[in-house]
Design a protein around this motif. Structure first.
Motif, PDB file in Angstrom:
ATOM      1  N   UNK A  39      48.527  27.560  39.480  1.00 48.35           N
ATOM      2  CA  UNK A  39      48.551  26.359  40.323  1.00 48.35           C
ATOM      3  C   UNK A  39      48.128  25.100  39.570  1.00 48.35           C
ATOM      4  N   UNK A  40      47.160  25.229  38.674  1.00 50.37           N
ATOM      5  CA  UNK A  40      46.839  24.129  37.754  1.00 50.37           C
ATOM      6  C   UNK A  40      47.205  24.579  36.351  1.00 50.37           C
ATOM      7  N   UNK A  41      48.078  23.858  35.691  1.00 52.09           N
ATOM      8  CA  UNK A  41      48.450  24.191  34.306  1.00 52.09           C
ATOM      9  C   UNK A  41      48.676  22.871  33.579  1.00 52.09           C
ATOM     10  N   UNK A  42      47.690  22.518  32.769  1.00 54.94           N
ATOM     11  CA  UNK A  42      47.742  21.268  32.003  1.00 54.94           C
ATOM     12  C   UNK A  42      47.796  21.594  30.525  1.00 54.94           C
ATOM     13  N   UNK A  43      48.310  20.662  29.766  1.00 53.82           N
ATOM     14  CA  UNK A  43      48.289  20.751  28.308  1.00 53.82           C
ATOM     15  C   UNK A  43      47.446  19.606  27.795  1.00 53.82           C
ATOM     16  N   UNK A  44      46.524  19.924  26.917  1.00 51.53           N
ATOM     17  CA  UNK A  44      45.661  18.902  26.315  1.00 51.53           C
ATOM     18  C   UNK A  44      46.044  18.836  24.844  1.00 51.53           C
ATOM     19  N   UNK A  45      46.430  17.661  24.399  1.00 52.59           N
ATOM     20  CA  UNK A  45      46.986  17.535  23.043  1.00 52.59           C
ATOM     21  C   UNK A  45      46.242  16.453  22.264  1.00 52.59           C
ATOM     22  N   UNK A  46      46.112  16.644  20.945  1.00 52.10           N
ATOM     23  CA  UNK A  46      45.642  15.529  20.118  1.00 52.10           C
ATOM     24  C   UNK A  46      46.795  14.560  19.941  1.00 52.10           C
ATOM     25  N   UNK A  83      31.152  28.260  39.304  1.00 48.86           N
ATOM     26  CA  UNK A  83      31.203  29.655  38.851  1.00 48.86           C
ATOM     27  C   UNK A  83      32.153  30.503  39.699  1.00 48.86           C
ATOM     28  N   UNK A  84      32.313  30.123  40.988  1.00 45.38           N
ATOM     29  CA  UNK A  84      33.209  30.921  41.833  1.00 45.38           C
ATOM     30  C   UNK A  84      34.662  30.439  41.722  1.00 45.38           C
ATOM     31  N   UNK A  85      34.909  29.483  40.842  1.00 43.08           N
ATOM     32  CA  UNK A  85      36.303  29.102  40.541  1.00 43.08           C
ATOM     33  C   UNK A  85      36.531  29.474  39.091  1.00 43.08           C
ATOM     34  N   UNK A  86      36.664  28.509  38.238  1.00 43.38           N
ATOM     35  CA  UNK A  86      36.827  28.814  36.816  1.00 43.38           C
ATOM     36  C   UNK A  86      38.200  28.438  36.312  1.00 43.38           C
ATOM     37  N   UNK A  87      38.362  28.568  35.022  1.00 41.37           N
ATOM     38  CA  UNK A  87      39.613  28.183  34.379  1.00 41.37           C
ATOM     39  C   UNK A  87      39.698  28.898  33.049  1.00 41.37           C
ATOM     40  N   UNK A  88      40.875  28.846  32.445  1.00 43.24           N
ATOM     41  CA  UNK A  88      41.070  29.475  31.138  1.00 43.24           C
ATOM     42  C   UNK A  88      41.724  28.475  30.195  1.00 43.24           C
ATOM     43  N   UNK A  89      41.249  28.468  28.959  1.00 40.83           N
ATOM     44  CA  UNK A  89      41.865  27.668  27.899  1.00 40.83           C
ATOM     45  C   UNK A  89      42.569  28.613  26.946  1.00 40.83           C
ATOM     46  N   UNK A  90      43.788  28.252  26.563  1.00 41.87           N
ATOM     47  CA  UNK A  90      44.607  29.097  25.684  1.00 41.87           C
ATOM     48  C   UNK A  90      45.226  28.225  24.598  1.00 41.87           C
ATOM     49  N   UNK A 109      44.473  26.507  32.363  1.00 47.49           N
ATOM     50  CA  UNK A 109      45.064  27.243  33.487  1.00 47.49           C
ATOM     51  C   UNK A 109      43.989  27.523  34.533  1.00 47.49           C
ATOM     52  N   UNK A 110      44.335  27.333  35.800  1.00 51.34           N
ATOM     53  CA  UNK A 110      43.349  27.556  36.862  1.00 51.34           C
ATOM     54  C   UNK A 110      44.065  27.640  38.201  1.00 51.34           C
ATOM     55  N   UNK A 111      43.282  27.995  39.217  1.00 49.83           N
ATOM     56  CA  UNK A 111      43.817  27.969  40.578  1.00 49.83           C
ATOM     57  C   UNK A 111      44.230  29.342  41.071  1.00 49.83           C
ATOM     58  N   UNK A 112      44.112  30.335  40.234  1.00 47.65           N
ATOM     59  CA  UNK A 112      44.313  31.720  40.667  1.00 47.65           C
ATOM     60  C   UNK A 112      43.481  32.599  39.746  1.00 47.65           C
TER      61      UNK A 112
END
Ligand code: AMP
Length: 119
Positions: A39-46, A83-90, A109-112
């Motif tokens: 549901x949340x998928x962002x790209x962080x770029x230099x 803590x009861x949500x969270x996210x992942x960086x890849x 990535x987050x939201x699930x």
């Protein structure tokens, strides 16, 4: 001296290709992934077009830190840091890593609930 052609993500940062840019500093930008895997998928770029993480140099140390700090800032702004949500960086590097765009980027990535190990 001939200039390297702009990467896809440089074109996004330059507003030459449309994207939903959600965060920007002098060094980094973050925008919505066009093919979201959560549901949340962002790209962080230099903004500097480092091709992939394994090609970053010692002189990029601060910039690499800025990418992770931006990820944390964005996660806090979106309320994902609880803590009861969270996210992942890849970060994908190369063929086996699943890299498709040769401009370093951190997926947020987050939201699930994300499974582990990743596929
Ligand atoms: P990777 O496979 O790690 O190289 O990730 C590249 C990511 O860029 C993929 O998740 C794509 O969906 C995403 N992507 C490709 N083109 C665009 C675009 N024009 N705008 C936003 N995201 C894109």
């Amino acid at each position: 001296m001939s200039q390297a052609p702009k990467t896809l993500f440089e074109k996004i940062v330059a507003r030459e290709i449309p994207a939903q840019i959600l965060h920007e500093t002098d060094e980094v930008a973050a925008f919505a992934d066009i093919n979201p895997q959560a549901p949340t998928h962002l790209l962080i770029v230099p903004k500097k077009p480092i091709p992939r993480v394994g090609e970053a140099e010692a002189s990029d140390q601060a910039l690499l830190g800025a990418l992770l700090l931006a990820a944390g800032d964005i996660a806090r702004k979106l309320g994902l840091d609880a803590r009861d949500k969270g996210f992942r960086l890849v970060i994908n590097h190369g063929r086996d890593g699943g890299e498709t765009v040769p401009h370093l980027h951190v997926h947020l990535l987050a939201g699930r609930e994300l499974s582990w190990p990743p596929g």
